[in-house]
Design an enzyme around this catalytic site. Structure first.
Site, PDB file in Angstrom:
ATOM      1  N   HIS A  84      -3.283  -5.598   2.568  1.00 42.88           N
ATOM      2  CA  HIS A  84      -2.900  -5.679   3.988  1.00 42.88           C
ATOM      3  C   HIS A  84      -3.445  -6.991   4.552  1.00 42.88           C
ATOM      4  O   HIS A  84      -3.963  -7.831   3.829  1.00 42.88           O
ATOM      5  CB  HIS A  84      -3.574  -4.536   4.770  1.00 42.88           C
ATOM      6  CG  HIS A  84      -3.108  -3.177   4.429  1.00 42.88           C
ATOM      7  ND1 HIS A  84      -1.910  -2.649   4.861  1.00 42.88           N
ATOM      8  CD2 HIS A  84      -3.706  -2.204   3.698  1.00 42.88           C
ATOM      9  CE1 HIS A  84      -1.799  -1.408   4.418  1.00 42.88           C
ATOM     10  NE2 HIS A  84      -2.859  -1.107   3.719  1.00 42.88           N
TER      11      HIS A  84
ATOM     12  N   CYS B 208       0.824  -1.212   0.000  1.00 39.46           N
ATOM     13  CA  CYS B 208       0.000   0.000   0.000  1.00 39.46           C
ATOM     14  C   CYS B 208       0.860   1.264   0.000  1.00 39.46           C
ATOM     15  O   CYS B 208       1.478   1.558  -1.012  1.00 39.46           O
ATOM     16  CB  CYS B 208      -0.978  -0.053   1.167  1.00 39.46           C
ATOM     17  SG  CYS B 208      -2.398   1.001   0.899  1.00 39.46           S
TER      18      CYS B 208
ATOM     19  N   ARG C 247     -12.833   6.078  -0.858  1.00 39.25           N
ATOM     20  CA  ARG C 247     -11.629   5.268  -0.688  1.00 39.25           C
ATOM     21  C   ARG C 247     -11.937   3.859  -1.173  1.00 39.25           C
ATOM     22  O   ARG C 247     -13.106   3.426  -1.180  1.00 39.25           O
ATOM     23  CB  ARG C 247     -11.225   5.235   0.799  1.00 39.25           C
ATOM     24  CG  ARG C 247     -10.702   6.546   1.325  1.00 39.25           C
ATOM     25  CD  ARG C 247     -10.286   6.416   2.794  1.00 39.25           C
ATOM     26  NE  ARG C 247      -9.129   5.534   2.945  1.00 39.25           N
ATOM     27  CZ  ARG C 247      -7.851   5.923   2.761  1.00 39.25           C
ATOM     28  NH1 ARG C 247      -7.615   7.173   2.391  1.00 39.25           N
ATOM     29  NH2 ARG C 247      -6.855   5.095   2.924  1.00 39.25           N
TER      30      ARG C 247
HETATM   31  N1  GLN Z   1      -2.009   6.918   2.297  1.00 37.99           N
HETATM   32  C1  GLN Z   1      -2.168   6.046   1.131  1.00 37.99           C
HETATM   33  C2  GLN Z   1      -3.595   6.105   0.546  1.00 37.99           C
HETATM   34  O1  GLN Z   1      -4.524   6.459   1.236  1.00 37.99           O
HETATM   35  C3  GLN Z   1      -1.840   4.600   1.511  1.00 37.99           C
HETATM   36  C4  GLN Z   1      -2.764   4.043   2.584  1.00 37.99           C
HETATM   37  C5  GLN Z   1      -2.306   2.709   3.142  1.00 37.99           C
HETATM   38  O2  GLN Z   1      -1.110   2.419   3.250  1.00 37.99           O
HETATM   39  N2  GLN Z   1      -3.309   1.870   3.556  1.00 37.99           N
HETATM   40  O3  GLN Z   1      -3.790   5.752  -0.611  1.00 37.99           O
END
Ligand code: GLN
Length: 249
Positions: free
Chosen positions: A198, A94, A131
């Protein structure tokens, strides 16, 4: 044949338990009698590959990514890129994955420079876009053993990653993946792996954990083989999610 894990920004980039990837590699080595060292590499600390190494780069919020982007932009990032060009193994998850490309642009329009291991870039979500969150199932070609495999995990990212001239890690079966539109998930080049998954990723995907370990140890001995382990628990964990996602339950 000791394996050394360099855990990049261990205290800053550990979103959703990505530290579990370190534990999974360590245990699957130690269960086979392979000693493991874990070296945390923080801000201002240089990386010093010793020959039997693996770099892990976990996920993090935009704030943490901004804090470490400068740290990566100099010789440290160049050392990691050279390590990959020399066949070294890196897994980025990520936020760490995003910074393995050319840049990650935050919703505020700040372009955080990446290491340039992957020919890709990440753009912010548009104000009316959500998101990308949820469980993910991915079909992954595994050329090392001429197999088609799968990985399962959890994603939560605002960034949309676009592969410029770069192979994906795999194709999305369920979930969003790199950007929710082109069906790709992650990236793969040489022995560098990037993913949005993750979970942490590796405990439920033991084949990938073992592939990373083999990539590292075969740089020392190309004929190296890993003894099989009893992966009943790992496979049950994988199936409990993949079956649900693939509509089998
Ligand atoms: N900050 C980055 C995003 O929001 C990665 C987030 C994360 O590592 N889960 O895309």
């Amino acid at each position: 044949m000791k394996l050394t894990i360099h855990h990049l920004y261990a205290d800053m980039m550990n979103l959703y338990g990505d530290r579990g990837n370190v534990i999974s590699i360590r245990k699957r080595c130690e269960w086979r009698g392979i000693p493991v060292d874990v070296v945390d590499v923080g801000l201002g600390e240089r990386v010093r590959p010793t020959g039997c190494d693996l770099f892990l780069f976990g996920g993090g919020q935009d704030r943490e990514q901004a804090l470490l982007a400068d740290d990566l932009s100099g010789s440290k990032g160049a050392d990691i890129r050279a390590f990959v060009e020399d066949g070294g193994t890196v897994l980025g998850v990520c936020g760490g994955y995003q910074l393995m490309g050319h840049f990650y642009e935050t919703p505020e329009g700040e372009r955080l420079p990446g290491v340039g291991i992957f020919d890709l870039h990440t753009e912010p979500r548009k104000p009316d876009e959500a998101r990308l969150i949820g469980n993910v199932l991915v079909d992954v070609p595994a050329p090392e053993d001429d197999e088609e495999r799968q990985v399962v995990g959890f994603e939560n990212h605002g960034g949309r990653t676009y592969l410029d001239d770069c192979e994906p890690l795999g194709r999305v079966v369920a979930g969003f993946g790199n950007n929710g539109t082109d069906g790709t998930e992650g990236a793969r080049r040489l022995n560098a792996y990037g993913t949005y998954l993750h979970g942490s990723l590796l405990p439920k995907n033991p084949w990938l954990t073992d592939q990373l370990i083999l990539n590292v140890l075969r740089r020392r001995d190309a004929s190296f083989e890993l003894e099989p382990l009893d992966d009943a628990a790992e496979h049950h964990a994988f199936e409990s999610m993949s079956g649900r996602l693939a509509g089998r339950r």
